[in-house]
Design an enzyme around this catalytic site. Structure first.
Site, PDB file in Angstrom:
ATOM      1  N   CYS A 102       0.423  -1.630   0.309  1.00  0.00           N
ATOM      2  CA  CYS A 102      -0.323  -0.251  -0.209  1.00  0.00           C
ATOM      3  C   CYS A 102       0.682   1.207  -0.046  1.00  0.00           C
ATOM      4  CB  CYS A 102      -1.085  -0.005   1.158  1.00  0.00           C
ATOM      5  SG  CYS A 102      -1.986   1.675   0.974  1.00  0.00           S
ATOM      6  N   CYS A 105      -0.787   4.302   2.256  1.00  0.00           N
ATOM      7  CA  CYS A 105      -0.275   3.966   3.823  1.00  0.00           C
ATOM      8  C   CYS A 105       0.318   2.785   3.717  1.00  0.00           C
ATOM      9  CB  CYS A 105      -1.268   4.584   4.287  1.00  0.00           C
ATOM     10  SG  CYS A 105      -3.017   4.001   3.226  1.00  0.00           S
ATOM     11  N   SER A 106      -0.495   1.287   4.910  1.00  0.00           N
ATOM     12  CA  SER A 106      -0.512   0.475   5.346  1.00  0.00           C
ATOM     13  C   SER A 106      -1.052  -0.293   4.862  1.00  0.00           C
ATOM     14  CB  SER A 106       0.156   0.768   6.348  1.00  0.00           C
ATOM     15  OG  SER A 106      -0.584   0.773   7.627  1.00  0.00           O
ATOM     16  N   CYS A 107      -2.910  -0.331   4.112  1.00  0.00           N
ATOM     17  CA  CYS A 107      -3.876  -1.225   4.161  1.00  0.00           C
ATOM     18  C   CYS A 107      -3.453  -3.121   3.514  1.00  0.00           C
ATOM     19  CB  CYS A 107      -4.828  -0.153   2.570  1.00  0.00           C
ATOM     20  SG  CYS A 107      -5.023   1.097   2.956  1.00  0.00           S
TER      21      CYS A 107
END
Lengths: 194, 89
Positions: A102, A105-107
């Site tokens: 991602c 972000c960090s999905c």
């Protein structure tokens, strides 16, 4: 906060604490409400869940078909209520390897993979996974044959991805629960082969 | 739904002051629509508290590494809202 061991000293942790203070000071939420949301998010979140889905797909071809067609519905068959996003499962083959990232972000599907590892949230991983995935994979100890094509999936919208690794050779006689123990979180992200 | 699987699309070069979910590295690049993923509220509007937010089809768009970076044999698939994309004539 549970499931964040080792993250407390990261700069991002200080930013999150500051943001929480501001949210609480602005009256948008209370400390208890924030804790409740986080507890709910991580309560049953574990890569064991993703591993169970993979093991079922390895042993049940019809389930595998349904899983690749509609991840949410197939996960629900095993009792995992994946809601709030579309789950798309991408299958490795002998000719192709999938890698998740991602970049914004960090999905990723927390309930099926557990809290994300700190490297998954790092700028280095997010920048390099889309640019030089083969080099990144080799740093994880994954050396793919030359002809294997790498597909990187950047989760930039409301779809969350899960990699279905190849079933390891020599596991033909194993039962589903034994197979599940072979599957790692990195395998579900694509930074390991299984 | 404006684009069908197989269609060539270009990610627009957008650089607004507000939130956008169009990764910078695909802006201006041509990719291929893999599938329409359904509809979703536009994050640009949600982040600004615009009610109701515009709802658009989201597409999985595959870009070749050679196009994005000038090197590499892999592909990168990115999920993009319809207004982030334009037809390639």
């Amino acid at each position: 906060m549970t499931g964040t061991a080792g993250h407390e000293e990261l700069p991002v942790a200080a930013r999150v604490r500051r943001l929480e203070e501001r949210v609480i000071a602005a009256g948008l939420a209370t400390d208890d409400e924030l804790d409740e949301v986080l507890a709910g998010l991580f309560a049953d979140a574990s890569p064991v869940n993703g591993a169970r889905i993979v093991a079922r797909a390895w042993t049940d071809p019809a389930f595998r078909e349904r899983l690749l067609a509609d991840g949410n519905a197939a996960a629900a068959e095993l009792g995992f209520a994946v809601s709030g996003y579309r789950l798309r499962v991408v299958a490795n083959t002998t000719q192709s390897h999938n890698l998740l990232v991602c970049t914004l972000c960090s999905c990723y599907p927390v309930s099926l993979l557990g809290p994300s590892p700190s490297w998954y949230k790092s700028f280095a991983y997010r920048a390099r996974a889309v640019r030089e995935p083969r080099a990144v994979l080799s740093e994880f100890g994954v050396r793919l044959p030359e002809g294997v094509e790498i597909s990187v999936w950047d989760a930039s919208a409301e779809t969350r991805y899960l990699v279905l690794p190849n079933r390891p050779a020599g596991t033909e006689g194993l039962a589903e629960d034994e197979l599940a123990r072979h599957v790692t979180r990195n395998g579900l992200i694509g930074t390991a082969t299984v | 739904m404006r684009f069908t699987p197989g269609a060539k699309v270009r990610a627009r070069v957008l650089d607004p002051d507000h939130h956008i979910r169009l990764p910078r590295y695909v802006r201006g690049q041509v990719g291929e629509v893999i599938e329409a993923e359904g509809e979703g509220p536009l994050p640009d509007d949600r982040a600004r508290g615009l009610m109701p937010p515009r709802v658009e089809t989201v597409y999985a768009v595959r870009f070749r590494a050679a196009e994005l970076w000038g090197t590499g044999t892999h592909s990168v698939t990115v999920d993009l809202w319809e207004s982030y994309l334009e037809e390639v004539p």
